[in-house]
Enzyme design. Structure first.
Site, PDB file in Angstrom:
ATOM      1  N   ASN A 380     -78.575  23.533  29.859  1.00  0.00           N
ATOM      2  CA  ASN A 380     -78.831  22.764  30.841  1.00  0.00           C
ATOM      3  C   ASN A 380     -79.699  23.421  31.778  1.00  0.00           C
ATOM      4  OD1 ASN A 380     -76.421  23.992  31.772  1.00  0.00           O
ATOM      5  ND2 ASN A 380     -76.383  22.541  33.375  1.00  0.00           N
ATOM      6  N   CYS A 382     -78.649  24.407  34.622  1.00  0.00           N
ATOM      7  CA  CYS A 382     -78.174  25.466  35.336  1.00  0.00           C
ATOM      8  C   CYS A 382     -77.222  26.607  34.431  1.00  0.00           C
ATOM      9  CB  CYS A 382     -77.044  25.027  36.467  1.00  0.00           C
ATOM     10  SG  CYS A 382     -77.934  23.833  37.693  1.00  0.00           S
ATOM     11  N   GLU A 384     -74.681  26.408  32.477  1.00  0.00           N
ATOM     12  CA  GLU A 384     -73.364  26.462  32.076  1.00  0.00           C
ATOM     13  C   GLU A 384     -72.802  25.405  31.013  1.00  0.00           C
ATOM     14  OE1 GLU A 384     -73.370  23.103  35.084  1.00  0.00           O
ATOM     15  OE2 GLU A 384     -74.472  24.820  34.405  1.00  0.00           O
TER      16      GLU A 384
END
Length: 719
Positions: A380, A382, A384
């Site tokens: 995604n 970010c 994670e």
């Protein structure tokens, strides 16, 4: 007079005085003075008064500020009782920044913006009532976890719970594009819709045929991934929630894709405007084979997604490049080109120096530790979220002939500082699991059917942690030391154990497991093999002391859990993920995520207000030595801490590398000059790979002039 017309106030001035040492010491008391002044000059005079919580709720419903449905699930006397309990605890923010962030970004205000309609106790109350969905005992437990700041829902959940005019409760989304115009068109529409409702959007472009590849039935050739990237960037720029926030997206490409060099070129400082992408983030999925070829300084072949799909009958993302590499090289039906692996590695490092991009997903590492049947193909915004996906098949009417599974991220975080004082660690985690289950159960993204389908099948969430450095510093433990690594290992083992326990309880209660559970490593019990050895228990005296009073599962406890899961299953396909933290870590008065702090006194530029200073939680004369800035720290220490957590996290951890453009002498033994080089980043990426790290988010570089390259500009996906 109201909030918008506040004139002469003292709290900004008092807060700024923290940055002016007195006799060589930091005047931390000035922050407490600013906090008091903020409540006296801002909060108390401009909070709308009510005689009771019942009166307030009636007003909020009648004026269309909150929904009535979740309130009607409870007895009025219960709501009164819970509200009284929350206020009786006499909650106090610990810093000016914490209170300021809450009242500016999270507290409900009147339509004209002139008065506050909520306190922290009210926001916690509405969250607890909303997520408990009528269960009074759960609502009470949730309220306790939130007001004691052991649990923090993700920003979209905490902000929007119960409100009438709100966005989605989920944080971000992942969609996969397949190699046809129908999929590209549908994905652009999906990006528009998802950006409109909030959250960052991750998009995998690895399946798209490369520039110059043939197009069946046409004399021309494909244009490759770069023009598609531009289409997505324009989509996000347009779909920006009426200008309230910039649309945010990341595109992922495999390093063995033939367009890899053009892809990276789009972020270069000197890129041609025709190909340059300004607001789109870049991410790479990197198979193990790339590290091997770069280490041996060999050439690498880039493989045509068009010919791979034609030959193997599956999209590019679903071929294991590491496993099939020699076979693909030898197959004359696979179109391929050749570049030098180490030159590509250097290009990646150069771009990370310039811009902080690309993010790195070690895709084989993610899949090798994945207990779910299927393949992880991307992440995604970010880095994670790591979950299995299946591709969709779409016809010319933009209808789904085969409904694939895409991903929505349902996030929350534990606060390490306060979790370690929880009277019942297990109950705290089980309560959080119930709250996050409500978010995944109630999420229904109708505009993007593949997201809705993936969520309905998987029931996933991502519970993480924040405040690790704060906790370690208060206990006089150096970040990155053996004790800190061991502590992290045990803490995340406990999170894993208790989320598994509660997921199993929910599966048993409902008689429902996540889709395809029977083909997972949970179902056959092999997931638990490493745990039933009993090796995940505190070893050092210091860590034993830290966990004294907390239940530590032994081999027999894990064996009992294995048997329970094999018998009744799990409700959630995925349970853990460590996201970065934005403003919510300030409200929790702790360090962000499980990173080290970047500054002992952090300086934040707050739009029209100017600078606000935030002292690290617990900063004092005796903790200062333990609050080393990430920019002055050997990044291998950060990697070691993240590797310890990774052992137990079924998804990923958003790990940022913090570098100085001029590296302090003696920090890295291989350095013969102070200037940061591409070699430094290559060494650290390889170290992370060898330690089992699944993903690297930004590379943030602190320059000589005090600027930060690659600092996170997007808060749409953070906790």
């Amino acid at each position: 007079m109201g909030l918008k017309s506040i004139g002469d106030v003292s709290y900004f001035r008092l807060n700024n005085e923290i940055n002016r040492p007195i006799n060589g010491q930091i005047p931390l008391h000035k922050d407490k003075e600013a906090l008091r002044a903020f409540f006296l000059e801002n909060v108390k005079p401009y909070s709308k008064k009510f005689n009771s919580i019942t009166e307030k709720i009636t007003y909020l419903i009648e004026e269309n500020y909150i929904e009535s449905e979740f309130i009607q699930n409870y007895r009025p006397e219960f709501i009164e009782e819970l509200s009284r309990y929350l206020h009786s605890l006499d909650f106090r923010f610990q810093s000016f920044m914490a209170a300021y962030k809450f009242y500016q970004q999270y507290a409900l205000k009147t339509n004209d913006g002139e008065e506050y309609l909520e306190s922290i106790e009210d926001r916690v109350l509405f969250n607890a009532l909303y997520f408990a969905n009528g269960d009074e005992e759960l609502a009470r437990d949730l309220a306790k976890e939130m007001i004691h700041q052991r649990y923090q829902p993700a920003t979209p959940s905490f902000l929007n719970a119960g409100r009438s005019r709100r966005g989605e409760l989920v944080s971000c989304f992942l969609i996969q594009v397949t190699d046809d115009m129908n999929s590209i068109g549908r994905s652009i529409n999906s990006a528009l819709q998802l950006s409109r409702i909030g959250g960052g959007v991750g998009i995998s472009l690895s399946n798209l045929r490369e520039a110059g590849a043939p197009i069946k039935g046409y004399a021309g050739a494909a244009s490759g991934v770069v023009p598609v990237m531009k289409l997505f960037e324009d989509s996000f720029s347009y779909s920006n929630q009426l200008g309230q926030r910039q649309g945010a997206g990341v595109v992922y490409l495999d390093v063995f894709h033939p367009d890899i060099m053009q892809f990276l070129s789009t972020k270069k400082e000197n890129a041609d405007e025709k190909i340059r992408v300004k607001t789109l983030s870049l991410g790479l999925t990197i198979p193990n084979k790339f590290y091997e070829l770069a280490r041996q300084n060999e050439d690498m072949y880039l493989f045509s997604p068009y010919s791979i799909e034609k030959e193997y009958g599956v999209p590019f993302n679903y071929i294991n490049i590491t496993e099939k590499y020699d076979e693909l090289v030898a197959n004359p039906k696979i179109t391929k080109t050749k570049i030098n692996a180490r030159e590509l590695e250097t290009e990646i490092s150069k771009l990370q120096q310039e811009s902080g991009y690309p993010y790195v997903i070690n895709i084989d590492t993610a899949n090798q530790s994945n207990p779910i049947d299927g393949r992880i193909v991307m992440s995604n915004l970010c880095s994670e979220i790591l979950q299995v996906q299946t591709p969709s098949l779409i016809n010319d009417q933009q209808e789904f002939l085969q409904m694939g599974t895409d991903i929505s991220c349902n996030l929350g975080s534990t606060n390490v500082l306060n979790m370690m004082t929880s009277p019942d660690f297990g109950k705290s985690i089980r309560t959080m699991t119930r709250a996050l289950t409500f978010v995944t159960d109630s999420s229904s993204i109708d505009a993007v059917p593949s997201i809705k389908n993936g969520n309905a099948q998987a029931h996933t969430f991502g519970l993480g942690a924040m405040g690790l450095h704060s906790y370690l510093a208060k206990r006089h433990i150096e970040y990155g030391s053996p004790e800190s690594v061991e502590f992290t290992d045990i803490y995340f083992m406990l999170m894993n154990y208790w989320t598994l326990v509660e997921s199993n309880n929910i599966a048993r209660e409902r008689g429902v497991t996540f889709h395809n559970f029977e083909n997972s490593k949970y179902a056959d019990g092999t997931y638990f093999d490493k745990y039933v050895t009993g090796r995940f228990t505190p070893q050092s005296d210091r860590v034993k002391e830290l966990f004294e009073g907390h239940f530590i599962p032994q081999a027999e406890d894990w064996e009992a859990l294995r048997q329970a899961v094999m018998k009744d299953g799990l409700y959630h396909q995925n349970r853990l993920a460590v996201a970065p933290n934005g403003s919510i870590s300030y409200i929790n008065d702790c360090s962000a995520s499980i990173h080290p702090i970047t500054q002992r006194i952090e300086e934040r530029q707050e739009k029209k207000i100017g600078k606000i200073y935030y002292p690290a939680n617990g900063l004092s004369t005796d903790t200062i030595p333990y609050y080393t800035s990430a920019y002055d720290m050997d990044m291998r220490k950060v990697i070691d801490v993240y590797a310890a957590a990774t052992e137990h996290v079924d998804q990923g951890l958003s790990m940022t590398l913090f570098m100085r453009s001029e590296i302090p002498e003696g920090l890295y033994e291989w350095k013969t000059e102070s200037k940061q080089t591409t070699r430094d980043l290559s060494i650290l990426r390889n170290y992370a790979f060898n330690k089992g790290i699944k993903s690297i988010y930004y590379v943030r570089t602190y320059t000589d002039d005090g600027a930060e390259v690659g600092s996170n500009q997007c808060e749409s996906c953070v906790i």
